[in-house]
Design a protein around this motif. Sequence first.
Motif, PDB file in Angstrom:
ATOM      1  N   LYS A 166       0.828  -1.203   0.000  1.00  0.00           N
ATOM      2  CA  LYS A 166       0.000   0.000   0.000  1.00  0.00           C
ATOM      3  C   LYS A 166       0.867   1.261   0.000  1.00  0.00           C
ATOM      4  N   ALA A 167       1.962   1.234   0.747  1.00  0.00           N
ATOM      5  CA  ALA A 167       2.855   2.394   0.769  1.00  0.00           C
ATOM      6  C   ALA A 167       3.502   2.606  -0.594  1.00  0.00           C
ATOM      7  N   LEU A 168       3.864   1.507  -1.253  1.00  0.00           N
ATOM      8  CA  LEU A 168       4.433   1.618  -2.600  1.00  0.00           C
ATOM      9  C   LEU A 168       3.403   2.161  -3.582  1.00  0.00           C
ATOM     10  N   GLU A 169       2.153   1.729  -3.431  1.00  0.00           N
ATOM     11  CA  GLU A 169       1.091   2.230  -4.303  1.00  0.00           C
ATOM     12  C   GLU A 169       0.858   3.722  -4.078  1.00  0.00           C
ATOM     13  N   ASP A 170       0.868   4.149  -2.823  1.00  0.00           N
ATOM     14  CA  ASP A 170       0.667   5.571  -2.524  1.00  0.00           C
ATOM     15  C   ASP A 170       1.793   6.426  -3.109  1.00  0.00           C
ATOM     16  N   GLU A 171       3.011   5.909  -3.062  1.00  0.00           N
ATOM     17  CA  GLU A 171       4.154   6.691  -3.529  1.00  0.00           C
ATOM     18  C   GLU A 171       4.297   6.677  -5.043  1.00  0.00           C
ATOM     19  N   PHE A 172       4.038   5.512  -5.652  1.00  0.00           N
ATOM     20  CA  PHE A 172       4.307   5.356  -7.092  1.00  0.00           C
ATOM     21  C   PHE A 172       3.040   5.123  -7.915  1.00  0.00           C
ATOM     22  N   GLY A 173       1.893   5.515  -7.384  1.00  0.00           N
ATOM     23  CA  GLY A 173       0.629   5.275  -8.074  1.00  0.00           C
ATOM     24  C   GLY A 173       0.545   5.883  -9.461  1.00  0.00           C
ATOM     25  N   GLU A 174       1.353   6.906  -9.717  1.00  0.00           N
ATOM     26  CA  GLU A 174       1.343   7.536 -11.033  1.00  0.00           C
ATOM     27  C   GLU A 174       1.932   6.613 -12.103  1.00  0.00           C
ATOM     28  N   HIS A 175       2.793   5.700 -11.675  1.00  0.00           N
ATOM     29  CA  HIS A 175       3.494   4.829 -12.622  1.00  0.00           C
ATOM     30  C   HIS A 175       3.042   3.363 -12.561  1.00  0.00           C
ATOM     31  N   PHE A 176       2.299   2.999 -11.523  1.00  0.00           N
ATOM     32  CA  PHE A 176       1.887   1.608 -11.344  1.00  0.00           C
ATOM     33  C   PHE A 176       0.378   1.508 -11.148  1.00  0.00           C
ATOM     34  N   VAL A 177      -0.166   0.358 -11.496  1.00  0.00           N
ATOM     35  CA  VAL A 177      -1.599   0.136 -11.335  1.00  0.00           C
ATOM     36  C   VAL A 177      -1.809  -1.178 -10.595  1.00  0.00           C
ATOM     37  N   ARG A 178      -2.793  -1.201  -9.716  1.00  0.00           N
ATOM     38  CA  ARG A 178      -3.090  -2.422  -8.975  1.00  0.00           C
ATOM     39  C   ARG A 178      -3.936  -3.341  -9.853  1.00  0.00           C
ATOM     40  N   ILE A 179      -3.515  -4.601  -9.961  1.00  0.00           N
ATOM     41  CA  ILE A 179      -4.257  -5.586 -10.752  1.00  0.00           C
ATOM     42  C   ILE A 179      -4.799  -6.713  -9.881  1.00  0.00           C
ATOM     43  N   HIS A 180      -4.409  -6.703  -8.623  1.00  0.00           N
ATOM     44  CA  HIS A 180      -4.809  -7.749  -7.683  1.00  0.00           C
ATOM     45  C   HIS A 180      -4.564  -7.186  -6.298  1.00  0.00           C
ATOM     46  N   ARG A 181      -5.184  -7.766  -5.285  1.00  0.00           N
ATOM     47  CA  ARG A 181      -4.968  -7.247  -3.936  1.00  0.00           C
ATOM     48  C   ARG A 181      -3.503  -7.344  -3.519  1.00  0.00           C
ATOM     49  N   ASN A 182      -2.733  -8.227  -4.194  1.00  0.00           N
ATOM     50  CA  ASN A 182      -1.330  -8.391  -3.821  1.00  0.00           C
ATOM     51  C   ASN A 182      -0.353  -8.005  -4.931  1.00  0.00           C
ATOM     52  N   ALA A 183      -0.801  -7.245  -5.947  1.00  0.00           N
ATOM     53  CA  ALA A 183       0.107  -6.963  -7.064  1.00  0.00           C
ATOM     54  C   ALA A 183      -0.083  -5.574  -7.658  1.00  0.00           C
ATOM     55  N   LEU A 184       1.051  -4.904  -7.921  1.00  0.00           N
ATOM     56  CA  LEU A 184       1.101  -3.651  -8.659  1.00  0.00           C
ATOM     57  C   LEU A 184       1.957  -3.859  -9.897  1.00  0.00           C
ATOM     58  N   VAL A 185       1.520  -3.314 -11.028  1.00  0.00           N
ATOM     59  CA  VAL A 185       2.237  -3.500 -12.291  1.00  0.00           C
ATOM     60  C   VAL A 185       2.575  -2.142 -12.891  1.00  0.00           C
ATOM     61  N   ALA A 186       3.768  -2.045 -13.469  1.00  0.00           N
ATOM     62  CA  ALA A 186       4.170  -0.807 -14.140  1.00  0.00           C
ATOM     63  C   ALA A 186       3.284  -0.565 -15.356  1.00  0.00           C
ATOM     64  N   ARG A 187       2.682   0.590 -15.439  1.00  0.00           N
ATOM     65  CA  ARG A 187       1.787   0.905 -16.555  1.00  0.00           C
ATOM     66  C   ARG A 187       2.517   0.803 -17.891  1.00  0.00           C
ATOM     67  N   SER A 188       3.777   1.230 -17.910  1.00  0.00           N
ATOM     68  CA  SER A 188       4.528   1.220 -19.170  1.00  0.00           C
ATOM     69  C   SER A 188       4.880  -0.175 -19.646  1.00  0.00           C
ATOM     70  N   ARG A 189       4.742  -1.176 -18.768  1.00  0.00           N
ATOM     71  CA  ARG A 189       5.104  -2.548 -19.121  1.00  0.00           C
ATOM     72  C   ARG A 189       3.908  -3.372 -19.603  1.00  0.00           C
ATOM     73  N   ILE A 190       2.714  -2.830 -19.496  1.00  0.00           N
ATOM     74  CA  ILE A 190       1.513  -3.589 -19.864  1.00  0.00           C
ATOM     75  C   ILE A 190       1.496  -3.851 -21.375  1.00  0.00           C
ATOM     76  N   GLU A 191       1.274  -5.101 -21.735  1.00  0.00           N
ATOM     77  CA  GLU A 191       1.223  -5.463 -23.148  1.00  0.00           C
ATOM     78  C   GLU A 191      -0.186  -5.869 -23.571  1.00  0.00           C
ATOM     79  N   ARG A 192      -0.730  -6.924 -22.959  1.00  0.00           N
ATOM     80  CA  ARG A 192      -2.088  -7.341 -23.325  1.00  0.00           C
ATOM     81  C   ARG A 192      -2.726  -8.130 -22.187  1.00  0.00           C
TER      82      ARG A 192
END
Length: 249
Positions: free
Chosen positions: A185-211
């Motif tokens: 949650k702290a990582l999401e609060d700090e880097f939410g501009e660059h990452f998106v939550r896809i699961h309760r236990n996972a954040l993914v870099a928006r720039s890395r999303i493919e399909r």
Amino acid sequence: MKVLIADDEPLARERLARLVSALPGYTVLPDMAANGHEALELVEKSHPDIVLLDIRMPGMDGLQAAARLCELNDSPAVVFCTAHGEYALEAFAVSAVGYLLKPVRSEDLAEALDKAQKLNRLQLASLGKADIASETQQARSHISARTRKGVELVPIEDVFYFVADHKYVTLRHGEGEVLLDEPLKALEDEFGEHFVRIHRNALVARSRIERLQRSTMGHFHLHLKGLPDETLTVSRRHVPGLRKLMEGL
């Protein structure tokens, strides 16, 4: 690349000099420092590209010297080489690009020097904000993680995802994985501009999303650029938001 060695123990200076001299592309400066004051004088005199700096030294210690180096217009990259692991946070607050624990291993030194060589001055300046991000509300440019090498710095732009598992968070980057002792949650609060939550236990870099792909069993899996052999599970509640995000990418 010119390397200055600063350590109050002659044997430690000699060992580091041998290790650096064995690596291609690096030259150890003949004059070495035994304390922080001498290190600053030699930096002004010889203009090294990288300083290998001990922390506990008489008079001005390594942390104080590094803080002074930060004030220079053309400051060298600093890699701390110390027997003490408890100064990591202070080290990165004064813009260190590496933190190696003694006895320093040749392969770890080579990796730290290579990283120091690649970092530009803008990145070096931003590292100083790493451990005061909570005070300034400014996201870090790098994540620091304790590894067998000491402390490893991972640039945020190199991160593919964060996955939480019990007490720790796994950070996946281009060269492997490291474990973080930070809440997701702290990582999401700090880097939410660059990452998106896809699961309760996972954040993914928006720039890395493919399909996004749905399996025959109805489960959703996310494919990432640069990781052709890995997929991440997307929970159903996060699918609509992820699809909407992908439309705008």
